[in-house]
Design an enzyme around this catalytic site. Structure first.
Site, short mmCIF file in Angstrom:
data_model
loop_
_atom_site.label_atom_id
_atom_site.label_comp_id
_atom_site.label_asym_id
_atom_site.label_seq_id
_atom_site.Cartn_x
_atom_site.Cartn_y
_atom_site.Cartn_z
N PHE A 12 0.88 -10.12 -6.82
CA PHE A 12 2.28 -10.19 -7.30
C PHE A 12 3.26 -10.34 -6.12
O PHE A 12 3.94 -11.36 -5.98
CB PHE A 12 2.56 -8.94 -8.15
CG PHE A 12 4.00 -8.56 -8.27
CD1 PHE A 12 4.97 -9.50 -8.62
CD2 PHE A 12 4.41 -7.23 -8.06
CE1 PHE A 12 6.32 -9.14 -8.73
CE2 PHE A 12 5.74 -6.88 -8.18
CZ PHE A 12 6.70 -7.82 -8.50
N SER A 82 -2.21 1.28 -7.58
CA SER A 82 -2.38 2.13 -8.76
C SER A 82 -2.94 3.51 -8.43
O SER A 82 -4.05 3.65 -7.89
CB SER A 82 -3.26 1.45 -9.81
OG SER A 82 -3.76 2.38 -10.73
N SER A 122 6.38 4.34 -1.84
CA SER A 122 7.18 5.53 -2.17
C SER A 122 6.28 6.72 -2.51
O SER A 122 6.74 7.86 -2.50
CB SER A 122 8.12 5.23 -3.35
OG SER A 122 7.36 4.88 -4.48
N TYR A 145 -4.45 7.48 -3.65
CA TYR A 145 -3.67 6.28 -3.27
C TYR A 145 -2.56 6.67 -2.29
O TYR A 145 -2.37 6.01 -1.27
CB TYR A 145 -3.07 5.64 -4.54
CG TYR A 145 -2.08 4.52 -4.24
CD1 TYR A 145 -2.53 3.28 -3.80
CD2 TYR A 145 -0.71 4.72 -4.39
CE1 TYR A 145 -1.63 2.25 -3.52
CE2 TYR A 145 0.19 3.70 -4.12
CZ TYR A 145 -0.27 2.47 -3.68
OH TYR A 145 0.64 1.46 -3.40
N VAL A 189 4.19 -0.60 -15.36
CA VAL A 189 4.87 -0.30 -16.63
C VAL A 189 5.72 -1.47 -17.15
O VAL A 189 5.69 -1.76 -18.35
CB VAL A 189 5.69 1.01 -16.51
CG1 VAL A 189 6.76 0.94 -15.44
CG2 VAL A 189 6.33 1.39 -17.82
N1 LIG Z 1 4.05 -3.22 -6.97
C1 LIG Z 1 4.60 -2.08 -6.56
O1 LIG Z 1 5.45 -1.51 -7.23
C2 LIG Z 1 4.19 -1.47 -5.24
C3 LIG Z 1 4.78 -0.24 -4.86
C4 LIG Z 1 4.42 0.32 -3.66
C5 LIG Z 1 3.54 -0.34 -2.81
N2 LIG Z 1 2.96 -1.51 -3.22
C6 LIG Z 1 2.02 -2.16 -2.31
O2 LIG Z 1 2.37 -3.53 -2.19
C7 LIG Z 1 1.20 -4.31 -1.97
C8 LIG Z 1 1.14 -5.44 -2.97
O3 LIG Z 1 1.11 -4.91 -4.29
P1 LIG Z 1 1.16 -5.81 -5.59
O4 LIG Z 1 1.93 -5.07 -6.59
O5 LIG Z 1 1.52 -7.19 -5.25
O6 LIG Z 1 -0.38 -5.73 -6.03
P2 LIG Z 1 -1.42 -6.88 -6.43
O7 LIG Z 1 -2.63 -6.17 -6.94
O8 LIG Z 1 -0.77 -7.88 -7.33
O9 LIG Z 1 -1.72 -7.58 -5.04
C9 LIG Z 1 -2.66 -7.07 -4.12
C10 LIG Z 1 -3.44 -8.26 -3.57
O10 LIG Z 1 -4.37 -7.80 -2.59
C11 LIG Z 1 -5.62 -8.43 -2.83
N3 LIG Z 1 -6.71 -7.59 -2.32
C12 LIG Z 1 -7.14 -6.41 -2.83
N4 LIG Z 1 -8.18 -5.96 -2.12
C13 LIG Z 1 -8.42 -6.86 -1.14
C14 LIG Z 1 -9.37 -6.97 -0.11
N5 LIG Z 1 -10.33 -6.04 0.05
N6 LIG Z 1 -9.33 -8.04 0.72
C15 LIG Z 1 -8.40 -9.01 0.55
N7 LIG Z 1 -7.46 -8.97 -0.42
C16 LIG Z 1 -7.48 -7.92 -1.25
C17 LIG Z 1 -5.70 -8.60 -4.33
O11 LIG Z 1 -6.63 -9.58 -4.75
C18 LIG Z 1 -4.26 -8.99 -4.65
O12 LIG Z 1 -4.06 -10.39 -4.56
C19 LIG Z 1 0.03 -3.34 -2.02
O13 LIG Z 1 -0.27 -2.94 -0.70
C20 LIG Z 1 0.59 -2.17 -2.80
O14 LIG Z 1 -0.08 -0.96 -2.49
C21 LIG Z 1 3.28 -2.10 -4.40
#
Ligand SMILES: NC(=O)c1ccc[n+]([C@@H]2O[C@H](COP(=O)([O-])OP(=O)(O)OC[C@H]3O[C@@H](n4cnc5c(N)ncnc54)[C@H](O)[C@@H]3O)[C@@H](O)[C@H]2O)c1
Length: 322
Positions: A12, A82, A122, A145, A189
């Site tokens: 995303f 997650s 966060s 996490y 959500v």
């Molecule tokens: N979406 C949120 O609200 C939120 C909040 C806090 C932190 N984050 C962090 O932001 C980042 C991106 O989150 P997102 O919401 O886009 O999630 P997402 O799951 O859509 O994207 C994560 C991406 O990482 C890739 N990935 C997972 N494991 C991998 C691996 N071993 N090797 C290579 N690629 C791998 C997945 O295929 C995916 O494309 C993450 O680090 C997440 O922890 C997101």
């Protein structure tokens, strides 16, 4: 123009960063193993000569080393998100989010990249009840996490101090917007509720719905990554920033907004009710960020408050999910 590595670029947030920086004329390399990301998130760039996809895993050192060749900036997004996923399988979350993170830091250091900007979270505030959240006051982590994301910050700090690698951590607060996945057991959500409403199914709120979050539209997150990448303020590097709006919304309010915007497309959705379930393990009641540090050191100014972001996100889901 720079060469940027976006790990997790099929996900995303990563796919939105990819689109943004390609749009600016930069070269973008994506490293992703498609664990939770999708090929269709990157399809639009397949003929762009500035775009390159490396299908690989951050748990594999060779893949990390291959991806950083010639890179100026790393925007490290790859991780298993997650809280419930990490409660179910803490070992895999640790391997990807901690070992994978460390592999990327080592690869970036060895390749001499200019700066390593990474997705922090966060969730690092843990059980701290302090509101608004300021970067220096954190509590104890409430989930595996959250531990992984806190450890990322500790490693980044040590890499700055020990090896002189420039790092910036962006503590994302509940990000939402186009391309966030509504499917799967660990969907966030907002896309989950949008999909439910669109199918006339009742979304389930965990608890009474008075828990609140600083829901942050993707465009604000893109802005923070860009500012972190381009800042030449020495005081602004080797630290972490809340990446949020600085406003909070309860889940009940969120449902009200979603219904308001979705009924512009389909009036029937007004009749769909929500169901309440038990509170979820690892959830904190309230989350609200101070974005003063980002304003002061990076010149950040959020462009979208929640209602503006939701309106755009709902339009996108309507056009792409229906
Ligand atoms: N979406 C949120 O609200 C939120 C909040 C806090 C932190 N984050 C962090 O932001 C980042 C991106 O989150 P997102 O919401 O886009 O999630 P997402 O799951 O859509 O994207 C994560 C991406 O990482 C890739 N990935 C997972 N494991 C991998 C691996 N071993 N090797 C290579 N690629 C791998 C997945 O295929 C995916 O494309 C993450 O680090 C997440 O922890 C997101």
């Amino acid at each position: 123009m720079s060469k940027i590595l976006i790990t997790g670029g099929a996900g995303f947030i990563g796919s939105n960063l990819t689109e943004h920086f390609l749009g600016q004329g930069h070269q973008v390399v994506v490293l992703d193993n498609f664990a939770t990301g999708h090929r269709h998130n990157l399809e639009q760039h397949s003929n762009n000569p500035n775009f390159m996809l490396i299908e690989g895993d951050i748990r594999n050192n060779e893949d990390c080393q291959k991806a950083v060749v010639g890179i100026d900036y790393v925007l490290h997004q790859a991780a298993l998100g997650s809280v419930p996923r990490s409660i179910k399988d803490p070992q895999t979350s640790n391997e990807v989010n901690v070992t994978g993170f460390l592999n990327m830091l080592v690869a970036a250091r060895d390749a001499g990249v200019k700066r390593f900007i990474y997705a922090a979270s966060s969730s690092t505030y843990g059980d701290s009840e302090n509101l608004p959240k300021v970067e220096d006051i954190i509590g104890k982590p409430l989930s595996p996490y959250a531990i992984t994301k806190y450890v990322n910050e500790l490693y980044a700090d040590i890499f700055s101090k020990t090896y002189g690698l420039e790092t910036i951590g962006l503590r994302y607060f509940n990000v939402f917007g186009r391309r966030q996945d509504p499917n799967g057991a660990y969907a966030a959500v907002i896309p989950l509720f949008v999909k439910k409403f669109m199918n006339y199914e009742s979304p389930v709120i965990n608890g009474t719905g008075d828990y609140s979050r600083d829901f942050t539209y993707i465009d604000n997150v893109i802005q923070m990554n860009e500012r972190a990448m381009t800042t030449d303020n020495n005081e602004a590097i080797n630290t972490v920033y809340n990446t949020a709006v600085g406003d909070r919304t309860t889940l009940n309010q969120l449902v009200g907004y979603l219904k308001e915007f979705l009924t512009e497309y389909d009036a029937e959705i007004a009749k769909v009710n929500v169901i309440h379930g038990p509170n979820r393990q690892g959830d904190i009641p309230h989350s609200l960020a101070s974005v003063d540090k980002a304003r002061r050191l990076l010149g950040y100014e959020p462009t979208h408050v929640i209602r503006e972001g939701l309106q755009e996100a709902v339009k996108w889901y309507w056009e792409n999910l229906k």
